[in-house]
Design a protein around this motif. Structure first.
Motif, PDB file in Angstrom:
ATOM      1  N   ASP A   1       2.043 -87.570 -86.336  1.00 19.79           N
ATOM      2  CA  ASP A   1       2.354 -87.096 -87.678  1.00 19.79           C
ATOM      3  C   ASP A   1       1.716 -85.742 -87.957  1.00 19.79           C
ATOM      4  O   ASP A   1       2.199 -84.984 -88.805  1.00 19.79           O
ATOM      5  CB  ASP A   1       1.871 -88.104 -88.724  1.00 19.79           C
TER       6      ASP A   1
ATOM      7  N   ARG B   1      -1.039 -90.200 -84.168  1.00 19.13           N
ATOM      8  CA  ARG B   1      -1.444 -88.829 -84.495  1.00 19.13           C
ATOM      9  C   ARG B   1      -0.276 -87.849 -84.466  1.00 19.13           C
ATOM     10  O   ARG B   1      -0.405 -86.714 -84.889  1.00 19.13           O
ATOM     11  CB  ARG B   1      -2.519 -88.358 -83.508  1.00 19.13           C
TER      12      ARG B   1
ATOM     13  N   ALA C   1      -7.855 -82.754 -89.866  1.00 21.16           N
ATOM     14  CA  ALA C   1      -6.882 -83.138 -90.897  1.00 21.16           C
ATOM     15  C   ALA C   1      -6.678 -82.019 -91.915  1.00 21.16           C
ATOM     16  O   ALA C   1      -5.635 -81.953 -92.566  1.00 21.16           O
ATOM     17  CB  ALA C   1      -7.353 -84.403 -91.595  1.00 21.16           C
TER      18      ALA C   1
ATOM     19  N   LEU D   1       2.696 -93.853 -92.792  1.00 19.21           N
ATOM     20  CA  LEU D   1       1.765 -93.299 -91.799  1.00 19.21           C
ATOM     21  C   LEU D   1       2.291 -93.350 -90.366  1.00 19.21           C
ATOM     22  O   LEU D   1       1.712 -92.741 -89.477  1.00 19.21           O
ATOM     23  CB  LEU D   1       0.421 -94.023 -91.877  1.00 19.21           C
TER      24      LEU D   1
ATOM     25  N   ALA E   1      -6.389 -91.176 -90.283  1.00 20.73           N
ATOM     26  CA  ALA E   1      -5.132 -91.046 -91.016  1.00 20.73           C
ATOM     27  C   ALA E   1      -5.214 -91.746 -92.365  1.00 20.73           C
ATOM     28  O   ALA E   1      -4.681 -91.260 -93.375  1.00 20.73           O
ATOM     29  CB  ALA E   1      -3.978 -91.605 -90.187  1.00 20.73           C
TER      30      ALA E   1
ATOM     31  N   GLN F   1      -7.237 -89.652 -94.800  1.00 16.73           N
ATOM     32  CA  GLN F   1      -6.428 -88.550 -95.302  1.00 16.73           C
ATOM     33  C   GLN F   1      -5.414 -89.048 -96.327  1.00 16.73           C
ATOM     34  O   GLN F   1      -5.203 -88.424 -97.370  1.00 16.73           O
ATOM     35  CB  GLN F   1      -5.707 -87.861 -94.141  1.00 16.73           C
ATOM     36  N   HIS F   2      -4.797 -90.180 -96.055  1.00 16.82           N
ATOM     37  CA  HIS F   2      -3.771 -90.734 -96.950  1.00 16.82           C
ATOM     38  C   HIS F   2      -4.356 -91.108 -98.312  1.00 16.82           C
ATOM     39  O   HIS F   2      -3.749 -90.829 -99.352  1.00 16.82           O
ATOM     40  CB  HIS F   2      -3.141 -91.959 -96.294  1.00 16.82           C
TER      41      HIS F   2
END
Length: 280
Positions: free
Chosen positions: A150, A148, A101, A40, A64, A67-68
């Motif tokens: 990413d 963020r 996302a 991440l 995050a 979402q992961h």
């Protein structure tokens, strides 16, 4: 999305419940804290502190994680309850973060502040400090904002177009070296294939977005939603007529802006104006 787990047997204290959920999701995935940090882009020790209940982290790192793990909105909802501050993280913002996302492309306009996706740590720290964050909480918020990146740098990153008003670029940081780093970062990001950067010069005059910071998210189902924000909150707009009206204002504003090539040259000229440290 994994099936919901039965809450029976779990702590009913919100902060501890949040920590237990984080620990359960990670161990269930078979990842170590270090592996989670590498995947991440955050310092793995942050996740360790969150799982111990020593810190809640910020909304961006929680998004995050949602979402992961494939749990859209679940961890954000638990975070909000644990934080105990519904004015700070309202339902509309939580929904916006979930939609962000999922977005297949993003458009943005900045009135006076550079977007978080393009901020350096120095810029984020000074901005957040001006909003009242201090100490460890300030550090956590800066780390969350940096995580963020990413969204733009990861595999399959969506196209991102931003229009920066000249006012946002003329509002320098107090530390010239930090400001130099921020401008260098903008110039570098402007060369990325998935990022288009425009500068709106002050000579363009008034326009339809003169007082509005706005994000547009293009979603997988072909819908577009808008999110307007200010220093103390924001509003998610999903009604088609309102979104289309704002999109027309955005398109008209883009027509007034410099081309991407001219915009990068503008940033580079500003970089030349930053005073150098004579000791270097």
């Amino acid at each position: 999305m994994p099936p919901r787990r039965v809450i029976t047997g779990r702590s009913q204290e919100p902060r501890q419940r949040f920590a237990e959920e984080l620990r359960s999701l990670r161990t269930g995935s078979g990842a170590s804290l270090r592996q989670l940090g590498e995947r991440l882009g955050w310092d793995w020790s942050l996740f360790g502190k969150m799982e111990k209940g020593e810190t809640l982290g910020g909304p961006e790192v929680v998004q995050a994680l949602d979402q992961h793990y494939g749990t859209p909105g679940l961890l954000l909802a638990l975070w909000e309850v644990a934080a105990g501050d519904k004015t700070q993280f309202r339902e509309r913002y939580r929904r916006y973060m979930t939609l962000e996302a999922e977005a297949v492309s993003l458009w943005h306009f900045a009135v006076s502040v550079l977007p978080g996706l393009l901020q350096t740590p120095g810029y984020a720290r000074e901005l957040l400090a001006s909003g009242g964050f201090r100490g460890d909480e300030l550090t956590r918020q800066v780390e969350a904002r940096m995580g963020r990146k990413d969204l733009l740098e990861g595999e399959g990153a969506p196209p991102f177009r931003t229009i920066l008003s000249e006012a946002a670029l003329r509002t320098a940081l107090r530390d010239p070296e930090e400001w130099r780093e921020q401008l260098e970062h903008l110039a570098e990001m402007a060369e990325r294939p998935n990022l288009t950067l425009h500068v709106l010069p002050q000579s363009a005059g008034l326009h339809g977005l003169s007082s509005t910071d706005v994000w547009f998210l293009r979603l997988p189902d072909a819908r577009t939603v808008a999110y307007t924000e200010h220093g103390y909150g924001g509003d998610l707009i999903e009604e088609n007529v309102a979104v289309e009206r704002m999109q027309r204002a955005y398109d008209a504003t883009r027509d007034l802006a410099l081309s991407p090539a001219e915009s990068r040259k503008f940033v580079l000229r500003m970089l030349e104006e930053v005073p150098c440290d004579p000791s270097i």
